[in-house]
Design a protein around this motif. Sequence first.
Motif, PDB file in Angstrom:
ATOM      1  N   GLY A 113      -7.609  -5.519  -1.418  1.00  0.00           N
ATOM      2  CA  GLY A 113      -6.570  -5.930  -1.416  1.00  0.00           C
ATOM      3  C   GLY A 113      -5.481  -4.629  -1.197  1.00  0.00           C
ATOM      4  N   ALA A 114      -6.177  -3.391  -0.869  1.00  0.00           N
ATOM      5  CA  ALA A 114      -4.977  -2.432  -0.536  1.00  0.00           C
ATOM      6  C   ALA A 114      -4.380  -2.664   0.549  1.00  0.00           C
ATOM      7  CB  ALA A 114      -5.973  -0.991  -0.568  1.00  0.00           C
ATOM      8  N   SER A 115      -2.952  -2.330   0.890  1.00  0.00           N
ATOM      9  CA  SER A 115      -2.230  -2.462   2.098  1.00  0.00           C
ATOM     10  C   SER A 115      -2.600  -1.591   3.057  1.00  0.00           C
ATOM     11  CB  SER A 115      -0.874  -2.252   1.754  1.00  0.00           C
ATOM     12  OG  SER A 115      -0.553  -0.910   1.135  1.00  0.00           O
ATOM     13  N   ILE A 116      -2.572  -2.035   4.010  1.00  0.00           N
ATOM     14  CA  ILE A 116      -2.842  -1.288   5.292  1.00  0.00           C
ATOM     15  C   ILE A 116      -1.874  -0.617   5.879  1.00  0.00           C
ATOM     16  CG2 ILE A 116      -4.887  -2.492   5.879  1.00  0.00           C
ATOM     17  CD1 ILE A 116      -3.566  -4.177   8.017  1.00  0.00           C
ATOM     18  N   THR A 117      -1.735   0.573   6.578  1.00  0.00           N
ATOM     19  CA  THR A 117      -0.574   1.419   7.188  1.00  0.00           C
ATOM     20  C   THR A 117      -0.569   1.131   8.711  1.00  0.00           C
ATOM     21  OG1 THR A 117      -2.117   3.221   7.552  1.00  0.00           O
ATOM     22  CG2 THR A 117      -1.052   3.030   5.380  1.00  0.00           C
ATOM     23  N   ILE A 145      -9.419  -1.847   1.400  1.00  0.00           N
ATOM     24  CA  ILE A 145      -8.835  -2.714   1.969  1.00  0.00           C
ATOM     25  C   ILE A 145      -9.164  -4.063   1.744  1.00  0.00           C
ATOM     26  CG2 ILE A 145      -8.094  -3.942   4.542  1.00  0.00           C
ATOM     27  CD1 ILE A 145      -8.369  -0.883   5.477  1.00  0.00           C
ATOM     28  N   ARG A 200      -2.860  -4.743  12.215  1.00  0.00           N
ATOM     29  CA  ARG A 200      -4.263  -5.006  12.279  1.00  0.00           C
ATOM     30  C   ARG A 200      -4.775  -5.272  13.538  1.00  0.00           C
ATOM     31  NH1 ARG A 200      -8.443  -6.828   8.803  1.00  0.00           N
ATOM     32  NH2 ARG A 200      -7.149  -6.245   6.951  1.00  0.00           N
ATOM     33  N   ASN A 254     -12.082  -4.797   8.793  1.00  0.00           N
ATOM     34  CA  ASN A 254     -11.470  -3.742   8.046  1.00  0.00           C
ATOM     35  C   ASN A 254     -12.083  -2.190   8.328  1.00  0.00           C
ATOM     36  OD1 ASN A 254      -9.887  -5.751   6.454  1.00  0.00           O
ATOM     37  ND2 ASN A 254     -11.609  -5.683   4.951  1.00  0.00           N
TER      38      ASN A 254
END
Length: 131
Positions: free
Chosen positions: A33-37, A30, A40, A45
């Motif tokens: 830069g990975a997208s979160i599902t 995360i 937030r 993180n």
Amino acid sequence: MARVTVEDCIDKVENRFELVLLASHRARLISQGASITIDRDNDKNPVVALREIADEMLSPDDLKEDLIHSLQKHVEVDEPEPDPASLIATAAADGEEQDDAPETVTFDQMSEEELLAGIEGLVPPEKSDDY
């Protein structure tokens, strides 16, 4: 809030140590830069990673495979080794000259006495006052 998340994750990942490894790996993803599902909700993180695992948005098995892959320095591809008989047949079809006897590999051998004599001949390094 993180304590409740950890308790929810224990149902999905039974080993707490493995849970820490998977959640920290996901938190690093995360950060990169990975997208979160999930939403937030002003969480950091690691908490987001734990909530994703608890909500089953990410499979623990997939995270484990991704973690293993990220730690590997050399990925070995399993390819079948060619059959020696097929190599000989291919070489014959290409018109290469074949020897009747296969090459033998020989190694230099040293007796125990020769080894001891060689070790006795070694000179220890000189001692200096610099150490």
